[in-house]
Design an enzyme around this catalytic site. Structure first.
Site, PDB file in Angstrom:
ATOM      1  N   ALA A 133     -12.235   3.308  -9.111  1.00 48.41           N
ATOM      2  CA  ALA A 133     -11.488   4.558  -9.018  1.00 48.41           C
ATOM      3  C   ALA A 133     -10.259   4.296  -8.148  1.00 48.41           C
ATOM      4  O   ALA A 133     -10.258   3.374  -7.329  1.00 48.41           O
ATOM      5  CB  ALA A 133     -12.367   5.632  -8.386  1.00 48.41           C
ATOM      6  N   GLY A 180     -15.867   2.193  -9.986  1.00 52.68           N
ATOM      7  CA  GLY A 180     -15.693   2.951 -11.237  1.00 52.68           C
ATOM      8  C   GLY A 180     -15.517   2.056 -12.449  1.00 52.68           C
ATOM      9  O   GLY A 180     -15.802   2.476 -13.587  1.00 52.68           O
ATOM     10  N   GLU A 185     -18.931   1.166 -13.446  1.00 51.10           N
ATOM     11  CA  GLU A 185     -19.532   2.399 -13.979  1.00 51.10           C
ATOM     12  C   GLU A 185     -19.015   2.697 -15.385  1.00 51.10           C
ATOM     13  O   GLU A 185     -19.758   3.171 -16.247  1.00 51.10           O
ATOM     14  CB  GLU A 185     -19.246   3.553 -13.008  1.00 51.10           C
ATOM     15  CG  GLU A 185     -20.030   3.379 -11.693  1.00 51.10           C
ATOM     16  CD  GLU A 185     -19.512   4.261 -10.558  1.00 51.10           C
ATOM     17  OE1 GLU A 185     -18.291   4.269 -10.319  1.00 51.10           O
ATOM     18  OE2 GLU A 185     -20.335   4.938  -9.914  1.00 51.10           O
ATOM     19  N   GLU A 201     -18.408   0.606  -3.022  1.00 48.45           N
ATOM     20  CA  GLU A 201     -18.078   1.895  -2.409  1.00 48.45           C
ATOM     21  C   GLU A 201     -18.500   2.043  -0.953  1.00 48.45           C
ATOM     22  O   GLU A 201     -17.755   2.607  -0.152  1.00 48.45           O
ATOM     23  CB  GLU A 201     -18.690   3.050  -3.229  1.00 48.45           C
ATOM     24  CG  GLU A 201     -18.020   3.309  -4.566  1.00 48.45           C
ATOM     25  CD  GLU A 201     -18.580   2.477  -5.706  1.00 48.45           C
ATOM     26  OE1 GLU A 201     -19.344   1.522  -5.445  1.00 48.45           O
ATOM     27  OE2 GLU A 201     -18.270   2.769  -6.870  1.00 48.45           O
TER      28      GLU A 201
HETATM   29  N1  CAA Z   1      -7.333   1.729  -6.417  1.00 40.89           N
HETATM   30  C1  CAA Z   1      -5.997   1.741  -6.249  1.00 40.89           C
HETATM   31  N2  CAA Z   1      -5.242   0.625  -6.300  1.00 40.89           N
HETATM   32  C2  CAA Z   1      -5.870  -0.535  -6.500  1.00 40.89           C
HETATM   33  C3  CAA Z   1      -7.254  -0.619  -6.665  1.00 40.89           C
HETATM   34  C4  CAA Z   1      -8.003   0.586  -6.619  1.00 40.89           C
HETATM   35  N3  CAA Z   1      -9.336   0.632  -6.822  1.00 40.89           N
HETATM   36  N4  CAA Z   1      -7.596  -1.912  -6.831  1.00 40.89           N
HETATM   37  C5  CAA Z   1      -6.470  -2.617  -6.785  1.00 40.89           C
HETATM   38  N5  CAA Z   1      -5.418  -1.784  -6.596  1.00 40.89           N
HETATM   39  C6  CAA Z   1      -3.998  -2.134  -6.461  1.00 40.89           C
HETATM   40  C7  CAA Z   1      -3.721  -2.734  -5.101  1.00 40.89           C
HETATM   41  O1  CAA Z   1      -3.528  -1.702  -4.134  1.00 40.89           O
HETATM   42  C8  CAA Z   1      -2.447  -3.494  -5.394  1.00 40.89           C
HETATM   43  O2  CAA Z   1      -1.367  -2.611  -5.443  1.00 40.89           O
HETATM   44  P1  CAA Z   1      -0.026  -2.914  -4.606  1.00 40.89           P
HETATM   45  O3  CAA Z   1       0.528  -4.158  -5.244  1.00 40.89           O
HETATM   46  O4  CAA Z   1       0.799  -1.697  -4.832  1.00 40.89           O
HETATM   47  O5  CAA Z   1      -0.448  -3.135  -3.200  1.00 40.89           O
HETATM   48  C9  CAA Z   1      -2.676  -4.025  -6.795  1.00 40.89           C
HETATM   49  O6  CAA Z   1      -3.681  -3.177  -7.370  1.00 40.89           O
HETATM   50  C10 CAA Z   1      -3.198  -5.444  -6.841  1.00 40.89           C
HETATM   51  O7  CAA Z   1      -4.351  -5.512  -6.043  1.00 40.89           O
HETATM   52  P2  CAA Z   1      -4.550  -6.593  -4.872  1.00 40.89           P
HETATM   53  O8  CAA Z   1      -3.241  -6.994  -4.303  1.00 40.89           O
HETATM   54  O9  CAA Z   1      -5.565  -6.032  -3.912  1.00 40.89           O
HETATM   55  O10 CAA Z   1      -5.173  -7.795  -5.714  1.00 40.89           O
HETATM   56  P3  CAA Z   1      -6.117  -8.955  -5.180  1.00 40.89           P
HETATM   57  O11 CAA Z   1      -6.172  -9.981  -6.256  1.00 40.89           O
HETATM   58  O12 CAA Z   1      -5.716  -9.403  -3.820  1.00 40.89           O
HETATM   59  O13 CAA Z   1      -7.571  -8.278  -5.029  1.00 40.89           O
HETATM   60  C11 CAA Z   1      -9.391  -6.902  -5.737  1.00 40.89           C
HETATM   61  C12 CAA Z   1      -8.229  -7.812  -6.164  1.00 40.89           C
HETATM   62  C13 CAA Z   1     -10.471  -7.721  -5.023  1.00 40.89           C
HETATM   63  C14 CAA Z   1      -9.995  -6.284  -6.989  1.00 40.89           C
HETATM   64  C15 CAA Z   1      -8.860  -5.807  -4.785  1.00 40.89           C
HETATM   65  O14 CAA Z   1      -7.724  -5.208  -5.383  1.00 40.89           O
HETATM   66  C16 CAA Z   1      -9.833  -4.739  -4.462  1.00 40.89           C
HETATM   67  O15 CAA Z   1     -10.739  -4.957  -3.659  1.00 40.89           O
HETATM   68  N6  CAA Z   1      -9.666  -3.527  -5.068  1.00 40.89           N
HETATM   69  C17 CAA Z   1     -10.484  -2.386  -4.765  1.00 40.89           C
HETATM   70  C18 CAA Z   1     -11.858  -2.521  -5.363  1.00 40.89           C
HETATM   71  C19 CAA Z   1     -12.730  -1.341  -4.987  1.00 40.89           C
HETATM   72  O16 CAA Z   1     -13.050  -1.128  -3.835  1.00 40.89           O
HETATM   73  N7  CAA Z   1     -13.130  -0.535  -6.006  1.00 40.89           N
HETATM   74  C20 CAA Z   1     -13.965   0.606  -5.812  1.00 40.89           C
HETATM   75  C21 CAA Z   1     -13.109   1.832  -5.673  1.00 40.89           C
HETATM   76  S1  CAA Z   1     -14.059   3.238  -5.164  1.00 40.89           S
HETATM   77  C22 CAA Z   1     -14.805   3.791  -6.565  1.00 40.89           C
HETATM   78  O17 CAA Z   1     -14.663   3.244  -7.649  1.00 40.89           O
HETATM   79  C23 CAA Z   1     -15.611   5.024  -6.343  1.00 40.89           C
HETATM   80  C24 CAA Z   1     -16.391   5.528  -7.478  1.00 40.89           C
HETATM   81  O18 CAA Z   1     -17.438   5.040  -7.850  1.00 40.89           O
HETATM   82  C25 CAA Z   1     -15.970   6.747  -8.092  1.00 40.89           C
END
Ligand code: CAA
Length: 261
Positions: free
Chosen positions: A67, A112, A115, A135
């Site tokens: 998400a 998400g 999911e 999460e």
């Molecule tokens: N939401 C918003 N933006 C996201 C994102 C997310 N879930 N995942 C990645 N992005 C964005 C980053 O912010 C970044 O944007 P900017 O260039 O503007 O900074 C871009 O995508 C590229 O990401 P990274 O620079 O972080 O890429 P990376 O290769 O270094 O890392 C990754 C990749 C490990 C997937 C890392 O991006 C990450 O950990 N993302 C978040 C994963 C996460 O925590 N997901 C769960 C979200 S909560 C959820 O989903 C709740 C639910 O059940 C409803």
């Protein structure tokens, strides 16, 4: 119809691909994307000639990285619950789509994203895929069905371990957990998924739909009622032209030409 954050294409007769298309954000699911997925699913559901849906993410790196954390960061409790409910409804419409759905996981499937993948009928992953429910590391629980679908898919203890540690799982482990049905080298993923999609598209369309319905409904029933439902579904097949064609083709030693009637 075109969508802002989703691509919807019929790549071969009856084979549709829904691509979450926000590669700059690793295809993170914001509200607009969830609405697009819902609208695209309605379009597929309304298409009588659709036989199978493949769900994937744009770009080399991610299926869906979760998400959208940036959108969620300022949510109130009410907004969080509303986002969860809206998405749950869309994911349920994916899960209950009458045709088979395959998640083609081509990179990160986190939160998400996992999911979304689990709301498909099964998952086929590239060897670069990474799954997880991160999460609790963000101070929230899964909110798009993860606590329920992961538990049903891999069992209570494994689901609890993954959700409560928030550790990522690589493709090979996802396979042993039963989260992914198959893992292929990333370069072969699309062709392998297509091969399976073509196989499904060549089968009796009504029987395929009824088979899916029997498995899904049966899961929520006791064994006697589930088997009773299967008997009804099986009987129903004999009122279709597809059954006549399928059995005549076998007896005549020729390929079947199903019409979905
Ligand atoms: N939401 C918003 N933006 C996201 C994102 C997310 N879930 N995942 C990645 N992005 C964005 C980053 O912010 C970044 O944007 P900017 O260039 O503007 O900074 C871009 O995508 C590229 O990401 P990274 O620079 O972080 O890429 P990376 O290769 O270094 O890392 C990754 C990749 C490990 C997937 C890392 O991006 C990450 O950990 N993302 C978040 C994963 C996460 O925590 N997901 C769960 C979200 S909560 C959820 O989903 C709740 C639910 O059940 C409803």
């Amino acid at each position: 119809m075109s969508y802002e954050n989703v691509l919807l294409d019929e790549i071969e007769a009856g084979i549709w691909v829904l691509t979450v298309n926000r590669p700059h954000a690793l295809n993170a699911l914001n509200s607009a994307t969830i609405a697009d997925i819902g609208a695209a699913l309605q379009a597929v559901a309304a298409n009588a000639a659709a036989r199978v849906l493949i769900v994937t993410g744009a770009g080399e790196k991610a299926f869906v990285a979760g998400a959208d954390i940036k959108e969620m960061s300022a949510f109130s409790g009410v907004q969080g619950q509303d986002f969860s409910r809206r998405t749950m409804a869309v994911f349920r419409s994916l899960e209950t789509l009458s045709i088979p759905t395959i998640a083609m996981v081509n990179g990160y499937a986190l939160g998400g994203g996992n999911e979304l993948a689990m709301s498909c009928d099964w998952i086929i992953a590239g060897d670069n895929a990474v799954f997880g429910q991160p999460e609790v590391g963000l101070g929230v629980t899964p909110g798009f069905g993860g606590t329920q679908r992961l538990t049903r898919l891999v069992g209570r203890a494994r689901a609890l371990e993954l959700i409560l540690t928030a550790r990522n799982v690589k493709a090979a482990e996802a396979l042993t957990l039963g989260l992914a049905n198959h893992v292929y080298p990333a370069a072969e993923l699309r062709e392998q998924v297509l091969k399976q999609a073509r196989m499904i598209a060549s089968r009796g369309p009504l029987a395929v739909k009824l088979g899916k319905e029997a498995v899904q409904r049966g899961q929520d029933l006791d064994l006697d009622n589930a088997c009773q439902f299967e008997a009804q579904v099986f009987g129903l097949c004999f009122s279709t032209a597809d059954q006549k064609e399928g059995m005549a083709a076998f007896i005549g030693k020729r390929p079947a030409a199903f019409r979905g009637e």
